[in-house]
Design a protein around this motif. Structure first.
Motif, PDB file in Angstrom:
ATOM      1  N   ILE A 390       0.835  -1.201   0.000  1.00 37.05           N
ATOM      2  CA  ILE A 390       0.000   0.000   0.000  1.00 37.05           C
ATOM      3  C   ILE A 390       0.868   1.249   0.000  1.00 37.05           C
ATOM      4  N   ALA A 391       0.225   2.373  -0.307  1.00 39.60           N
ATOM      5  CA  ALA A 391       0.843   3.698  -0.194  1.00 39.60           C
ATOM      6  C   ALA A 391      -0.137   4.581   0.586  1.00 39.60           C
ATOM      7  N   ILE A 392       0.394   5.586   1.306  1.00 34.30           N
ATOM      8  CA  ILE A 392      -0.450   6.412   2.181  1.00 34.30           C
ATOM      9  C   ILE A 392      -0.092   7.882   1.996  1.00 34.30           C
ATOM     10  N   MET A 393      -1.117   8.742   1.995  1.00 35.21           N
ATOM     11  CA  MET A 393      -0.863  10.178   2.033  1.00 35.21           C
ATOM     12  C   MET A 393      -2.020  10.873   2.725  1.00 35.21           C
ATOM     13  N   LEU A 419       3.239  -4.452   3.237  1.00 33.11           N
ATOM     14  CA  LEU A 419       4.411  -3.684   2.818  1.00 33.11           C
ATOM     15  C   LEU A 419       3.985  -2.262   2.462  1.00 33.11           C
ATOM     16  N   VAL A 420       4.679  -1.272   3.031  1.00 28.99           N
ATOM     17  CA  VAL A 420       4.398   0.137   2.736  1.00 28.99           C
ATOM     18  C   VAL A 420       5.366   0.585   1.642  1.00 28.99           C
ATOM     19  N   PRO A 439       3.434  -1.014 -10.226  1.00 28.03           N
ATOM     20  CA  PRO A 439       2.310  -1.906 -10.584  1.00 28.03           C
ATOM     21  C   PRO A 439       1.997  -2.936  -9.505  1.00 28.03           C
ATOM     22  N   LYS A 440       2.958  -3.217  -8.610  1.00 30.99           N
ATOM     23  CA  LYS A 440       2.714  -4.184  -7.537  1.00 30.99           C
ATOM     24  C   LYS A 440       1.909  -3.588  -6.379  1.00 30.99           C
ATOM     25  N   THR A 441       1.842  -2.263  -6.305  1.00 27.43           N
ATOM     26  CA  THR A 441       1.112  -1.615  -5.208  1.00 27.43           C
ATOM     27  C   THR A 441      -0.382  -1.869  -5.356  1.00 27.43           C
ATOM     28  N   ASP A 442      -1.033  -2.233  -4.259  1.00 28.33           N
ATOM     29  CA  ASP A 442      -2.454  -2.592  -4.309  1.00 28.33           C
ATOM     30  C   ASP A 442      -3.375  -1.406  -4.069  1.00 28.33           C
ATOM     31  N   LYS A 521      10.412   5.850  16.117  1.00 28.45           N
ATOM     32  CA  LYS A 521      11.114   4.596  15.769  1.00 28.45           C
ATOM     33  C   LYS A 521      11.876   4.714  14.466  1.00 28.45           C
ATOM     34  N   GLY A 522      11.893   5.924  13.888  1.00 32.26           N
ATOM     35  CA  GLY A 522      12.524   6.083  12.595  1.00 32.26           C
ATOM     36  C   GLY A 522      11.529   5.847  11.487  1.00 32.26           C
ATOM     37  N   ALA A 523      11.893   6.225  10.276  1.00 35.96           N
ATOM     38  CA  ALA A 523      10.984   6.077   9.148  1.00 35.96           C
ATOM     39  C   ALA A 523      10.732   4.607   8.865  1.00 35.96           C
ATOM     40  N   PRO A 524       9.487   4.226   8.554  1.00 35.51           N
ATOM     41  CA  PRO A 524       9.209   2.829   8.218  1.00 35.51           C
ATOM     42  C   PRO A 524       9.983   2.399   6.986  1.00 35.51           C
ATOM     43  N   VAL A 525      10.367   1.142   6.962  1.00 36.43           N
ATOM     44  CA  VAL A 525      11.173   0.614   5.858  1.00 36.43           C
ATOM     45  C   VAL A 525      10.429  -0.543   5.228  1.00 36.43           C
ATOM     46  N   ASN A 526      10.389  -0.568   3.903  1.00 35.48           N
ATOM     47  CA  ASN A 526       9.821  -1.712   3.204  1.00 35.48           C
ATOM     48  C   ASN A 526      10.771  -2.889   3.386  1.00 35.48           C
TER      49      ASN A 526
END
Length: 546
Positions: A390-393, A419-420, A439-442, A521-526
């Motif tokens: 996913i992606a978030i904004m 996975l972000v 293209p893999k992002t849902d 915790k720091g930036a999230p990591v894929n």
């Protein structure tokens, strides 16, 4: 003499007055005694009458109770026997009261005179218990009982009704019995016919066999010779095969390791192909509403009587953990899941590979649309076969107060294995994470403050241009890659996310606030990318070994 006469005559009146007084006193005393005696007897008789009256009233009350006892028995047996000409509602009210008195044994007087009736009451209660325990079945094998229904104030069934249903059951069983008897007779006739035909066939075979005995003996002798010859050929071939195996054993050992490596690579390729196939199916459906992609495979398989603790057919084999949430959907007339949400649930206990216990978090309408066995569960970011991306904004308001909680949402998603691929960092307004929207992002989850007329709080005019550029860039990437875009509240509702009461009714905050604090915790990591880099480093080493 004259003086004496005068003296007698002068004393005579005094004597007469004394005698009168005495007589008066005697009469007075006798009258007083008579009055006292009559008064005593009068009061004594009144007490006797009062005692007789009390005794009569007590007897009347006791007899009234006894009448109620027999009235209760007649009503009891009548309600169990038949519903024809049944009691009126007010009669049932009386019956319920008498039944309660019979239960606590206050329906009979306490006088020892009624002890035989108390024994009779015990017998009646024993019969009531026996009636309560009696059970029958109707033609559909449904249980029929005589238990007392407090709601209707009468037994759940009567002997009249049970007799009618039992008669129907008897007729159904008799029909089945007659059918089986007919089938049995047909089978016996068929068996007799088959035995007769077999006897004729056997006689014919015996007749033919008598003439073929000599021919069969000769053919058997030829067969024995052929068998011996084949055995010899088999021994020769076995020796040749043993020699061939010895010569090829060394080559087999060399190829065994190569085959194992090739099989491993083949399995890896199969997994990759499976993932690509799932991705292809997902890509085809990305342009549609996520509610239309609900699959009917995952559902509620059972639910307790309270309707609060269902079981679903997913478990640890489906990558589900406690605290995971799902939305609940009904089934339409065409057998497909309905996009409308009935409620939500949360996994509380993993029971098996494909079984988990849950608890209901919310129900939209308990009366008109309750949670049922067979209802479908859905979470747009859960897939047992592949990790969702996913992606978030935007402002991620999870509590309805307009405050940004994007890092809490990312933490929840990462705990579920999501996975972000990308997110808009609220502190820097930069698009973070790799590989970004692809293209893999849902899904692209769009939070608050993106489409607002006024800029969200926490964003100064100098950064408004940067925010607009970043959001337009993420939307363009989602459009180019066929990624479905979904509103934050729609996503939370479809995933069954736990939110405060009336969260969806309140709608987005009119003054959302971007957080300016970085993630502690720091930036999230894929977490998928480092694993790929290590795999790429390992490939040259494998080639060197070869």
């Amino acid at each position: 003499m004259a003086a004496k006469a005068i003296s007698r005559s002068s004393s005579s009146p005094k004597g007469e007055s004394k005698n009168g007084l005495i007589v008066t006193l005697v009469f007075f005393i006798l009258a007083t005694i008579g009055l006292g005696v009559s008064t005593y007897f009068g009061f004594s008789e009144q007490e006797t009458l009062r005692a007789d009256k009390d005794k009569s009233e007590s007897t009347q009350k006791n007899e009234a109770k006894l009448i109620d006892f027999y009235k209760f028995q007649s009503m009891l047996y009548w309600t169990y026997i038949s519903t024809v000409n049944g009691f009126k509602p007010e009669d049932l009210e009386i019956y319920e009261g008498l039944r309660a008195k019979a239960d606590d044994e206050t329906i009979l007087p306490k006088d020892a005179k009624y002890d035989p009736n108390k024994e009779e009451l015990k017998l009646v209660k024993t019969r009531m218990d026996m009636l309560e325990k009696m059970a029958f079945k109707d033609a559909a094998e449904k249980d029929l009982t005589l238990k007392f229904d407090k709601a209707t104030k009468k037994p759940s069934n009567t002997f009249d009704e049970i007799t009618t249903l039992q008669s129907k059951r008897y007729l159904a069983l008799k029909e089945r019995f007659d059918k089986v008897e007919m089938e049995k007779k047909e089978a016996q006739d068929a068996e007799k016919k088959a035995l007769d035909e077999f006897a004729v066939f056997k006689a014919d075979i015996n007749k033919k066999y008598a003439g073929l005995t000599d021919v069969a003996k000769k053919e058997f002798a030829d067969f024995i010779g052929m068998r011996d010859n084949l055995r010899k050929q088999k021994d020769d071939l076995t020796k040749l095969l043993t020699t061939e195996k010895t010569e090829r054993s060394r080559e087999n050992e060399e190829f065994t390791e190569k085959i194992a490596k090739l099989e491993k690579k083949s399995k890896d390729k199969d997994l990759e192909i499976t993932g690509l196939a799932d991705q292809l199916v997902l890509t085809k459906s990305k342009g549609n509403d996520i509610g239309k992609s609900i699959r009917p495979d995952y559902k509620i398989v059972s639910i307790d009587r309270t309707g609060s603790l269902p079981y679903i057919n997913v478990g640890h084999g489906d990558k589900v953990s406690p605290q995971d949430t799902f939305s609940i959907h009904g089934i339409g007339p065409d057998g497909r899941p309905l996009p409308e949400i009935k409620g939500s649930l949360e996994v509380i206990n993993i029971v098996g590979e494909h079984l988990a216990q849950c608890k209901i978090l919310s129900i939209k309408d308990t009366n008109k649309d309750p949670i049922l066995k067979g209802d479908i569960i859905f979470n747009p970011t859960w897939n047992p076969n592949a990790r969702k991306r996913i992606a978030i904004m935007g402002v991620i308001d999870l509590t309805g107060d307009g405050k940004d909680q994007i890092y809490e949402l990312i933490g929840q998603l990462e705990r579920q294995g999501v996975l972000v691929d990308a997110f808009l960092d609220p502190a820097t307004l930069e698009i973070r994470n790799t590989p970004g929207i692809s293209p893999k992002t849902d899904l692209l989850i769009i939070g608050d403050g993106i489409d607002s007329v006024k800029p969200p709080r926490g964003i100064v005019n100098e950064k408004l241009t940067q925010l607009t550029k970043a959001t337009n860039e993420m939307r363009q990437q989602a459009k180019e890659n066929g990624v479905a875009q979904v509103d934050l509240r729609k996503y939370l509702e479809m995933s069954g996310f736990r939110v405060p009461k009336n969260y969806y009714q309140m709608g987005p905050s009119t003054t959302p606030v971007f957080t300016i604090k970085p993630n502690p915790k720091g930036a999230p990591v894929n977490k998928e990318e480092p694993a790929k880099e290590e795999a790429k480093k390992a490939e040259p080493e494998e080639k060197k070994e070869k």
